[in-house]
Design a protein around this motif. Structure first.
Motif, PDB file in Angstrom:
ATOM      1  N   GLU A   1       6.990  -3.072  12.593  1.00 31.78           N
ATOM      2  CA  GLU A   1       6.683  -3.391  11.186  1.00 31.78           C
ATOM      3  C   GLU A   1       6.747  -2.136  10.319  1.00 31.78           C
ATOM      4  OE1 GLU A   1       3.642  -7.128  11.127  1.00 31.78           O
ATOM      5  OE2 GLU A   1       2.962  -5.349  12.253  1.00 31.78           O
ATOM      6  N   LEU A   2       6.251  -1.013  10.841  1.00 30.17           N
ATOM      7  CA  LEU A   2       6.353   0.239  10.089  1.00 30.17           C
ATOM      8  C   LEU A   2       7.816   0.593   9.821  1.00 30.17           C
ATOM      9  CD1 LEU A   2       3.672   2.504  11.810  1.00 30.17           C
ATOM     10  CD2 LEU A   2       3.517   1.418   9.563  1.00 30.17           C
ATOM     11  N   LEU A   3       8.661   0.398  10.833  1.00 25.94           N
ATOM     12  CA  LEU A   3      10.087   0.693  10.654  1.00 25.94           C
ATOM     13  C   LEU A   3      10.742  -0.267   9.661  1.00 25.94           C
ATOM     14  CD1 LEU A   3      11.212   1.562  14.294  1.00 25.94           C
ATOM     15  CD2 LEU A   3      10.666   3.132  12.416  1.00 25.94           C
ATOM     16  N   GLU A   4      10.319  -1.510   9.646  1.00 25.60           N
ATOM     17  CA  GLU A   4      10.865  -2.458   8.679  1.00 25.60           C
ATOM     18  C   GLU A   4      10.525  -2.033   7.255  1.00 25.60           C
ATOM     19  OE1 GLU A   4       9.299  -6.134  10.232  1.00 25.60           O
ATOM     20  OE2 GLU A   4      10.873  -6.265  11.762  1.00 25.60           O
TER      21      GLU A   4
ATOM     22  N   CYS B   1       7.142  11.211 -10.065  1.00 19.13           N
ATOM     23  CA  CYS B   1       6.321  10.123  -9.514  1.00 19.13           C
ATOM     24  C   CYS B   1       6.525   8.831 -10.297  1.00 19.13           C
ATOM     25  CB  CYS B   1       4.845  10.514  -9.504  1.00 19.13           C
ATOM     26  SG  CYS B   1       4.449  11.777  -8.275  1.00 19.13           S
ATOM     27  N   ARG B   2       6.575   8.931 -11.603  1.00 18.69           N
ATOM     28  CA  ARG B   2       6.770   7.732 -12.429  1.00 18.69           C
ATOM     29  C   ARG B   2       8.163   7.138 -12.241  1.00 18.69           C
ATOM     30  NH1 ARG B   2       4.286   8.337 -18.297  1.00 18.69           N
ATOM     31  NH2 ARG B   2       4.907   6.164 -18.243  1.00 18.69           N
ATOM     32  N   ALA B   3       9.169   8.010 -12.148  1.00 24.00           N
ATOM     33  CA  ALA B   3      10.555   7.536 -12.100  1.00 24.00           C
ATOM     34  C   ALA B   3      11.009   7.126 -10.697  1.00 24.00           C
ATOM     35  CB  ALA B   3      11.494   8.622 -12.632  1.00 24.00           C
ATOM     36  N   VAL B   4      10.504   7.792  -9.648  1.00 23.13           N
ATOM     37  CA  VAL B   4      11.024   7.574  -8.302  1.00 23.13           C
ATOM     38  C   VAL B   4       9.977   6.971  -7.358  1.00 23.13           C
ATOM     39  CG1 VAL B   4      12.097   8.687  -6.299  1.00 23.13           C
ATOM     40  CG2 VAL B   4      12.690   9.453  -8.601  1.00 23.13           C
ATOM     41  N   VAL B   5       8.801   7.585  -7.296  1.00 26.78           N
ATOM     42  CA  VAL B   5       7.791   7.148  -6.331  1.00 26.78           C
ATOM     43  C   VAL B   5       7.204   5.791  -6.716  1.00 26.78           C
ATOM     44  CG1 VAL B   5       5.685   7.744  -5.081  1.00 26.78           C
ATOM     45  CG2 VAL B   5       7.251   9.569  -5.808  1.00 26.78           C
ATOM     46  N   ALA B   6       6.789   5.641  -7.957  1.00 26.21           N
ATOM     47  CA  ALA B   6       6.129   4.392  -8.393  1.00 26.21           C
ATOM     48  C   ALA B   6       6.993   3.150  -8.130  1.00 26.21           C
ATOM     49  CB  ALA B   6       5.726   4.479  -9.857  1.00 26.21           C
ATOM     50  N   PRO B   7       8.302   3.172  -8.420  1.00 24.74           N
ATOM     51  CA  PRO B   7       9.109   1.981  -8.116  1.00 24.74           C
ATOM     52  C   PRO B   7       9.157   1.651  -6.621  1.00 24.74           C
ATOM     53  CG  PRO B   7      10.252   3.358  -9.705  1.00 24.74           C
ATOM     54  CD  PRO B   7       9.068   4.140  -9.225  1.00 24.74           C
ATOM     55  N   LYS B   8       9.152   2.669  -5.764  1.00 25.98           N
ATOM     56  CA  LYS B   8       9.154   2.398  -4.314  1.00 25.98           C
ATOM     57  C   LYS B   8       7.830   1.774  -3.881  1.00 25.98           C
ATOM     58  CE  LYS B   8      12.586   5.744  -2.999  1.00 25.98           C
ATOM     59  NZ  LYS B   8      13.322   6.065  -1.821  1.00 25.98           N
ATOM     60  N   VAL B   9       6.741   2.268  -4.434  1.00 29.31           N
ATOM     61  CA  VAL B   9       5.424   1.691  -4.121  1.00 29.31           C
ATOM     62  C   VAL B   9       5.381   0.243  -4.604  1.00 29.31           C
ATOM     63  CG1 VAL B   9       2.950   1.816  -4.638  1.00 29.31           C
ATOM     64  CG2 VAL B   9       4.224   3.910  -4.094  1.00 29.31           C
ATOM     65  N   GLN B  10       5.866   0.002  -5.803  1.00 31.58           N
ATOM     66  CA  GLN B  10       5.878  -1.355  -6.359  1.00 31.58           C
ATOM     67  C   GLN B  10       6.741  -2.286  -5.509  1.00 31.58           C
ATOM     68  OE1 GLN B  10       3.854  -2.100  -8.838  1.00 31.58           O
ATOM     69  NE2 GLN B  10       4.385  -4.237  -8.660  1.00 31.58           N
ATOM     70  N   LYS B  11       7.908  -1.817  -5.093  1.00 33.83           N
ATOM     71  CA  LYS B  11       8.792  -2.624  -4.248  1.00 33.83           C
ATOM     72  C   LYS B  11       8.099  -2.983  -2.940  1.00 33.83           C
ATOM     73  CE  LYS B  11      13.265  -2.591  -1.913  1.00 33.83           C
ATOM     74  NZ  LYS B  11      14.517  -1.888  -1.666  1.00 33.83           N
ATOM     75  N   PHE B  12       7.449  -1.996  -2.319  1.00 35.29           N
ATOM     76  CA  PHE B  12       6.713  -2.273  -1.090  1.00 35.29           C
ATOM     77  C   PHE B  12       5.641  -3.326  -1.337  1.00 35.29           C
ATOM     78  CE2 PHE B  12       2.588  -1.396   0.882  1.00 35.29           C
ATOM     79  CZ  PHE B  12       2.845  -1.888   2.150  1.00 35.29           C
ATOM     80  N   MET B  13       4.856  -3.161  -2.390  1.00 34.87           N
ATOM     81  CA  MET B  13       3.737  -4.072  -2.650  1.00 34.87           C
ATOM     82  C   MET B  13       4.223  -5.499  -2.892  1.00 34.87           C
ATOM     83  SD  MET B  13       1.307  -1.446  -4.783  1.00 34.87           S
ATOM     84  CE  MET B  13       0.003  -2.616  -5.098  1.00 34.87           C
ATOM     85  N   GLN B  14       5.379  -5.652  -3.521  1.00 33.92           N
ATOM     86  CA  GLN B  14       5.928  -6.983  -3.765  1.00 33.92           C
ATOM     87  C   GLN B  14       6.573  -7.571  -2.513  1.00 33.92           C
ATOM     88  OE1 GLN B  14       8.530  -6.195  -7.084  1.00 33.92           O
ATOM     89  NE2 GLN B  14       6.908  -6.523  -8.586  1.00 33.92           N
ATOM     90  N   SER B  15       7.287  -6.757  -1.778  1.00 34.31           N
ATOM     91  CA  SER B  15       8.043  -7.255  -0.619  1.00 34.31           C
ATOM     92  C   SER B  15       7.205  -7.410   0.643  1.00 34.31           C
ATOM     93  CB  SER B  15       9.209  -6.315  -0.316  1.00 34.31           C
ATOM     94  OG  SER B  15      10.069  -6.220  -1.419  1.00 34.31           O
ATOM     95  N   PHE B  16       6.132  -6.646   0.753  1.00 31.94           N
ATOM     96  CA  PHE B  16       5.331  -6.636   1.975  1.00 31.94           C
ATOM     97  C   PHE B  16       3.856  -6.880   1.677  1.00 31.94           C
ATOM     98  CE2 PHE B  16       9.112  -4.191   3.007  1.00 31.94           C
ATOM     99  CZ  PHE B  16       9.451  -4.667   4.271  1.00 31.94           C
TER     100      PHE B  16
END
Length: 178
Positions: free
Chosen positions: A69-72, A154-169
């Protein structure tokens, strides 16, 4: 049962921010792995001459979250088809790599990589290596996103990845303590 996962997929600030939010993760440390320089420093690694990748060392409870799951999550939050780069971050220090700690982790990584490869139109360039010495990054790089959420990167790169994770997982999100 506690295990360690060591992953490199671009800037360690992104990986750190996402994996801190994963259920069963006990700690995430940013650092460097896979190179030839002892006690590397951030500036040295950024120059690209140490051979190290920016990576995270994840301590997790295997009874709450599996290595698979971590790898996914890992493959969902970075592009494993771009050699030595993630977006505008370019250099071997930003390569995609899995550093396994056991034969079981190696087998799981091979299986997840085979599954992931089917979803991408380009071949995966993710390295699969036995874990070597992990060097912790400087204190200012630990928990970076949570300490600097309004910093432009963080606003431009990190935050979107965190948001994507929170929505997808969402099923893998840490539940807040009450």
């Amino acid at each position: 049962m506690t295990e360690i996962a060591t992953l490199a997929g671009g800037c360690f600030w992104c990986l750190d921010a996402v994996f801190q939010r994963v259920r069963g993760v006990k700690s995430v440390k940013s650092g460097y792995i896979g190179g030839h320089v002892s006690h590397p420093q951030y500036r040295q690694v950024c120059d690209g001459n140490t051979g190290h990748a920016e990576a995270v060392e994840i301590e997790f409870d295997a009874e709450q979250i599996s290595y698979r799951e971590l790898l996914e999550v890992f493959f969902a939050i970075h592009n494993p088809t771009t050699l030595n780069r993630q977006g505008n971050d370019v250099g071997s220090q930003y390569r995609s790599a899995i550093f396994y700690h056991s034969e079981q982790q190696q087998s799981a990584a091979q299986a997840v990589m085979a599954d992931t490869a089917k979803a991408w139109p380009m071949p995966l360039v993710t390295e699969l290596n036995s874990a070597s010495r992990f060097w912790h990054a400087e204190v200012e790089h630990q928990d970076y996103f949570n300490q600097h959420p309004y910093q432009p990167y963080c606003r431009a790169v990190v935050a979107p990845k965190v948001q994507k994770f929170m929505q997808s997982f969402s099923q893998l999100l840490n539940q807040p303590s009450s």
